[in-house]
Motif scaffolding. Structure first.
Motif, PDB file in Angstrom:
ATOM      1  N   LYS A 291     -15.544 -18.249  13.299  1.00 50.51           N
ATOM      2  CA  LYS A 291     -14.917 -16.920  13.117  1.00 50.51           C
ATOM      3  C   LYS A 291     -15.572 -16.284  11.716  1.00 50.51           C
ATOM      4  CE  LYS A 291     -11.504 -16.789  15.885  1.00 50.51           C
ATOM      5  NZ  LYS A 291     -10.943 -15.732  16.985  1.00 50.51           N
ATOM      6  N   PRO A 292     -15.716 -15.111  11.697  1.00 52.76           N
ATOM      7  CA  PRO A 292     -16.325 -14.260  10.471  1.00 52.76           C
ATOM      8  C   PRO A 292     -15.179 -14.041   9.411  1.00 52.76           C
ATOM      9  CG  PRO A 292     -15.857 -12.562  12.173  1.00 52.76           C
ATOM     10  CD  PRO A 292     -15.794 -14.139  12.904  1.00 52.76           C
ATOM     11  N   GLY A 293     -15.561 -13.699   8.134  1.00 53.12           N
ATOM     12  CA  GLY A 293     -14.414 -13.381   7.406  1.00 53.12           C
ATOM     13  C   GLY A 293     -13.795 -14.775   6.679  1.00 53.12           C
ATOM     14  N   SER A 294     -12.894 -14.227   5.720  1.00 56.12           N
ATOM     15  CA  SER A 294     -11.859 -15.173   5.218  1.00 56.12           C
ATOM     16  C   SER A 294     -10.561 -14.603   4.822  1.00 56.12           C
ATOM     17  CB  SER A 294     -12.286 -15.884   4.090  1.00 56.12           C
ATOM     18  OG  SER A 294     -12.725 -14.723   2.875  1.00 56.12           O
ATOM     19  N   LEU A 295      -9.504 -15.329   4.763  1.00 56.85           N
ATOM     20  CA  LEU A 295      -8.199 -14.855   4.328  1.00 56.85           C
ATOM     21  C   LEU A 295      -7.647 -15.484   3.310  1.00 56.85           C
ATOM     22  CD1 LEU A 295      -5.281 -13.909   6.836  1.00 56.85           C
ATOM     23  CD2 LEU A 295      -5.148 -14.338   4.426  1.00 56.85           C
ATOM     24  N   THR A 296      -7.806 -15.117   2.129  1.00 55.00           N
ATOM     25  CA  THR A 296      -7.163 -15.665   0.805  1.00 55.00           C
ATOM     26  C   THR A 296      -5.738 -15.031   0.527  1.00 55.00           C
ATOM     27  OG1 THR A 296      -9.596 -15.887  -0.034  1.00 55.00           O
ATOM     28  CG2 THR A 296      -7.719 -16.092  -1.658  1.00 55.00           C
ATOM     29  N   GLN A 297      -4.793 -15.906  -0.081  1.00 56.09           N
ATOM     30  CA  GLN A 297      -3.521 -15.440  -0.241  1.00 56.09           C
ATOM     31  C   GLN A 297      -3.158 -15.670  -1.833  1.00 56.09           C
ATOM     32  OE1 GLN A 297      -0.118 -16.912   1.916  1.00 56.09           O
ATOM     33  NE2 GLN A 297      -0.856 -16.937   3.856  1.00 56.09           N
ATOM     34  N   ILE A 298      -2.505 -14.716  -2.223  1.00 54.90           N
ATOM     35  CA  ILE A 298      -1.781 -14.800  -3.572  1.00 54.90           C
ATOM     36  C   ILE A 298      -0.229 -14.473  -3.499  1.00 54.90           C
ATOM     37  CG2 ILE A 298      -1.878 -14.082  -5.899  1.00 54.90           C
ATOM     38  CD1 ILE A 298      -4.606 -13.413  -5.743  1.00 54.90           C
ATOM     39  N   PRO A 299       0.570 -15.513  -3.146  1.00 49.74           N
ATOM     40  CA  PRO A 299       2.021 -15.305  -3.028  1.00 49.74           C
ATOM     41  C   PRO A 299       2.399 -15.243  -4.462  1.00 49.74           C
ATOM     42  CG  PRO A 299       1.478 -17.194  -1.963  1.00 49.74           C
ATOM     43  CD  PRO A 299       0.400 -16.916  -2.759  1.00 49.74           C
ATOM     44  N   VAL A 300       3.482 -14.103  -4.972  1.00 53.48           N
ATOM     45  CA  VAL A 300       4.093 -14.232  -6.276  1.00 53.48           C
ATOM     46  C   VAL A 300       5.593 -14.198  -6.081  1.00 53.48           C
ATOM     47  CG1 VAL A 300       4.366 -12.755  -8.234  1.00 53.48           C
ATOM     48  CG2 VAL A 300       2.395 -12.324  -6.491  1.00 53.48           C
ATOM     49  N   LEU A 301       6.051 -15.126  -6.855  1.00 55.12           N
ATOM     50  CA  LEU A 301       7.527 -15.491  -6.656  1.00 55.12           C
ATOM     51  C   LEU A 301       8.079 -15.497  -8.198  1.00 55.12           C
ATOM     52  CD1 LEU A 301       8.114 -18.595  -7.630  1.00 55.12           C
ATOM     53  CD2 LEU A 301       6.871 -18.786  -5.567  1.00 55.12           C
ATOM     54  N   THR A 302       9.249 -14.817  -8.133  1.00 58.97           N
ATOM     55  CA  THR A 302       9.966 -15.046  -9.444  1.00 58.97           C
ATOM     56  C   THR A 302      10.852 -16.089  -9.697  1.00 58.97           C
ATOM     57  OG1 THR A 302       9.899 -12.605  -9.598  1.00 58.97           O
ATOM     58  CG2 THR A 302      11.571 -13.627 -10.827  1.00 58.97           C
ATOM     59  N   MET A 303      10.846 -17.021 -10.597  1.00 59.70           N
ATOM     60  CA  MET A 303      11.199 -18.424 -10.746  1.00 59.70           C
ATOM     61  C   MET A 303      12.874 -18.277 -11.267  1.00 59.70           C
ATOM     62  SD  MET A 303       8.701 -20.952 -12.231  1.00 59.70           S
ATOM     63  CE  MET A 303       8.237 -20.021 -13.719  1.00 59.70           C
ATOM     64  N   PRO A 304      13.862 -18.437 -10.274  1.00 55.68           N
ATOM     65  CA  PRO A 304      15.366 -17.889 -10.679  1.00 55.68           C
ATOM     66  C   PRO A 304      15.669 -18.884 -12.173  1.00 55.68           C
ATOM     67  CG  PRO A 304      15.137 -18.291  -8.516  1.00 55.68           C
ATOM     68  CD  PRO A 304      13.637 -18.661  -8.999  1.00 55.68           C
ATOM     69  N   ASP A 305      16.089 -18.272 -13.109  1.00 56.19           N
ATOM     70  CA  ASP A 305      16.325 -18.826 -14.420  1.00 56.19           C
ATOM     71  C   ASP A 305      15.335 -19.515 -15.068  1.00 56.19           C
ATOM     72  OD1 ASP A 305      19.140 -17.906 -13.961  1.00 56.19           O
ATOM     73  OD2 ASP A 305      19.316 -19.797 -12.938  1.00 56.19           O
ATOM     74  N   ASP A 306      13.859 -18.923 -14.730  1.00 53.37           N
ATOM     75  CA  ASP A 306      12.773 -19.490 -15.287  1.00 53.37           C
ATOM     76  C   ASP A 306      12.505 -21.029 -14.846  1.00 53.37           C
ATOM     77  OD1 ASP A 306      12.687 -17.180 -16.525  1.00 53.37           O
ATOM     78  OD2 ASP A 306      12.630 -17.904 -18.579  1.00 53.37           O
ATOM     79  N   ASP A 307      13.270 -21.356 -13.894  1.00 53.50           N
ATOM     80  CA  ASP A 307      13.351 -22.755 -13.312  1.00 53.50           C
ATOM     81  C   ASP A 307      12.201 -23.081 -12.243  1.00 53.50           C
ATOM     82  OD1 ASP A 307      13.938 -25.530 -12.877  1.00 53.50           O
ATOM     83  OD2 ASP A 307      15.589 -25.089 -11.673  1.00 53.50           O
TER      84      ASP A 307
END
Length: 457
Positions: A291-307
């Motif tokens: 298969k040509p190409g590639s798929l890269t992911q950057i999920p961003v999440l906010t940690m509740p209470d900095d935990d």
């Protein structure tokens, strides 16, 4: 001919409980009709007596009396095409930028296809972000999924916008798919203005789901965005980076819908299947054989209470290959981006960088770690009481945070610039402390910079 069915039992939020009919399939697209209104829905669960349908739109004023459902006999699909680059869409992949319709080249199931693990290729090759703390010390590679663990009140929006503007694989056919999940209207406006103003916009597709939309739209948007990303990558050979922000909003939507389904909750009220649900999102990344190409992911999440042990970052960490962790202390010091490199990690970075870069990265990590230890010691006994070597590390740590980690939110550093800053900072330390480097590294990359500094001082 499609038949319209009666049999609505009750409506709870955006969930319709309906009598089960023959040949209903999970994920099937349905059309809900009520007093002249038509709303799309999706089969969320099928039981012996009851079918659960997610209503994809506002349910205000809808009752069970006179409600009819038409089953489409096909999964929920969206139209995709290369003309979607440079455009803005909602959770259903419908344009919302007032620029007219897009050219649809294919229609695909938003749930994606199951990939044979034997057909996967190990992630490889460097992906440029222009951010030194990532490119230099936590390098992203093609096909990787590398999440960002953010904090509330910290400059996450600015960092995400900068990544979307600057990111790109070393390939003439690269694209970015940005999925904004459950964000406020003002945040949506911020991203649209920032991304549209960049030269990267023509190669960027933006999907936006606002906070006042039904929760189910948050779940759909992530899958719609990834469906387009897969199409561009595996059908047309693009190197695609998908940025998903904010996955905490996605998980909160999952928890809300689970509660309406009256399912037994697990940790912090989230459903017990949240791990497998997140896996259906994160595992839609990689490089495929033949298969040509590639798929890269950057999920961003906010940690509740900095935990960082909260279920959302905890489960995300199990599925993905590392994490970029933001730090409130650095943010309060005015350092942008406030990336804590000591708690950040890219497990696949060595696949995308050369041996010299690896040695420099290891040395910078080790030196900064000793600098933080010297900082802690000086806060206890006083800076004048620590050794001369610790004072050198203390000086190095301050310079490292100011010159290497910190950069402007429109500053797009090349990898060469990032590495050059690293060599210059390592020159502040005596050779005996540079144990992760080879003698030829010191001679080639550091000694010359020391002479330049001495000559200008």
């Amino acid at each position: 001919m499609f038949i319209e069915y009666k049999g609505a039992l009750r409506i709870k939020g955006n969930l319709l409980f309906f009598e089960t009919v023959e040949d209903v399939a999970y994920g099937e697209k349905v059309l809900i009709k009520y007093q002249g209104r038509e709303i799309y829905g999706r089969v969320a669960a099928v039981g012996e007596k009851t079918t659960l349908i997610e209503i994809l739109g506002t349910t205000y004023g809808i009752g069970v009396e006179g409600l009819r459902v038409k089953y489409s006999k096909e999964p929920f699909m969206i139209g995709v095409g290369r003309s979607m680059l440079g455009r803005i869409f909602d959770a259903f992949a419908e344009p919302i930028d007032a620029m007219g319709p897009v050219v649809i080249e294919d229609r695909l199931d938003i749930s994606g296809s199951a990939y044979n693990p034997a057909k996967r290729v190990h992630p490889r090759d460097y992906v440029h972000t222009g951010i030194s703390a990532i490119d230099g010390l936590n390098t992203l590679v093609k096909g990787q999924k590398l999440p960002i663990f953010a904090l509330s009140g910290v400059s996450t929006d600015e960092l995400v916008a900068q990544i979307v503007r600057q990111i790109g694989a070393a390939h003439k056919k690269s694209a970015v798919v940005f999925a904004a999940i459950g964000i406020k209207h003002e945040n949506a406006d911020f991203f649209i203005k920032n991304i549209m103003a960049s030269g990267q916009y023509k190669n960027t597709a933006v999907f936006i789901n606002r906070a006042d939309e039904p929760s189910v739209n948050s779940l759909l948007l992530a899958r719609s965005a990834l469906t387009l990303a897969e199409y561009l990558a595996f059908e047309h050979g693009y190197d695609v980076v998908t940025v998903l922000y904010d996955m905490s909003n996605y998980c909160d939507a999952l928890r809300e819908i689970s509660a309406k389904r009256e399912e037994i909750p697990s940790r912090k009220g989230y459903p017990g299947y949240m791990y497998s649900d997140l896996a259906t999102i994160y595992e839609r990344a990689g490089i495929m054989k033949e298969k040509p190409g590639s798929l890269t992911q950057i999920p961003v999440l906010t940690m509740p209470d900095d935990d960082i042990t909260h279920p959302i970052p905890d489960l995300t960490g199990y599925i993905t290959e590392g994490q970029i962790v933001l730090d409130r202390g650095l943010h309060q010091m005015g350092i942008y981006p406030p990336i804590n490199v000591l708690t950040s990690l890219s497990r696949l970075m060595n696949k995308g960088i050369d041996k010299v870069h690896q040695r420099e990265s290891n040395q910078l990590y080790a030196a900064y770690s000793k600098a933080k230890r010297a900082q802690m010691l000086s806060s206890i006994v006083g800076e004048e009481e620590i050794s001369e070597t610790d004072k050198k590390y203390l000086e190095f740590g301050r310079a490292f945070e100011k010159e290497f980690i910190s950069q402007g939110n429109y500053e797009n550093r090349t990898l060469e610039e990032t590495l050059d800053i690293g060599w210059k900072l390592l020159g502040m330390l005596p050779d005996i402390e540079l144990t992760r480097l080879k003698p030829e590294d010191i001679k080639r990359y550091i000694d010359g910079k020391r002479k330049q500094q001495n000559g200008t001082s």
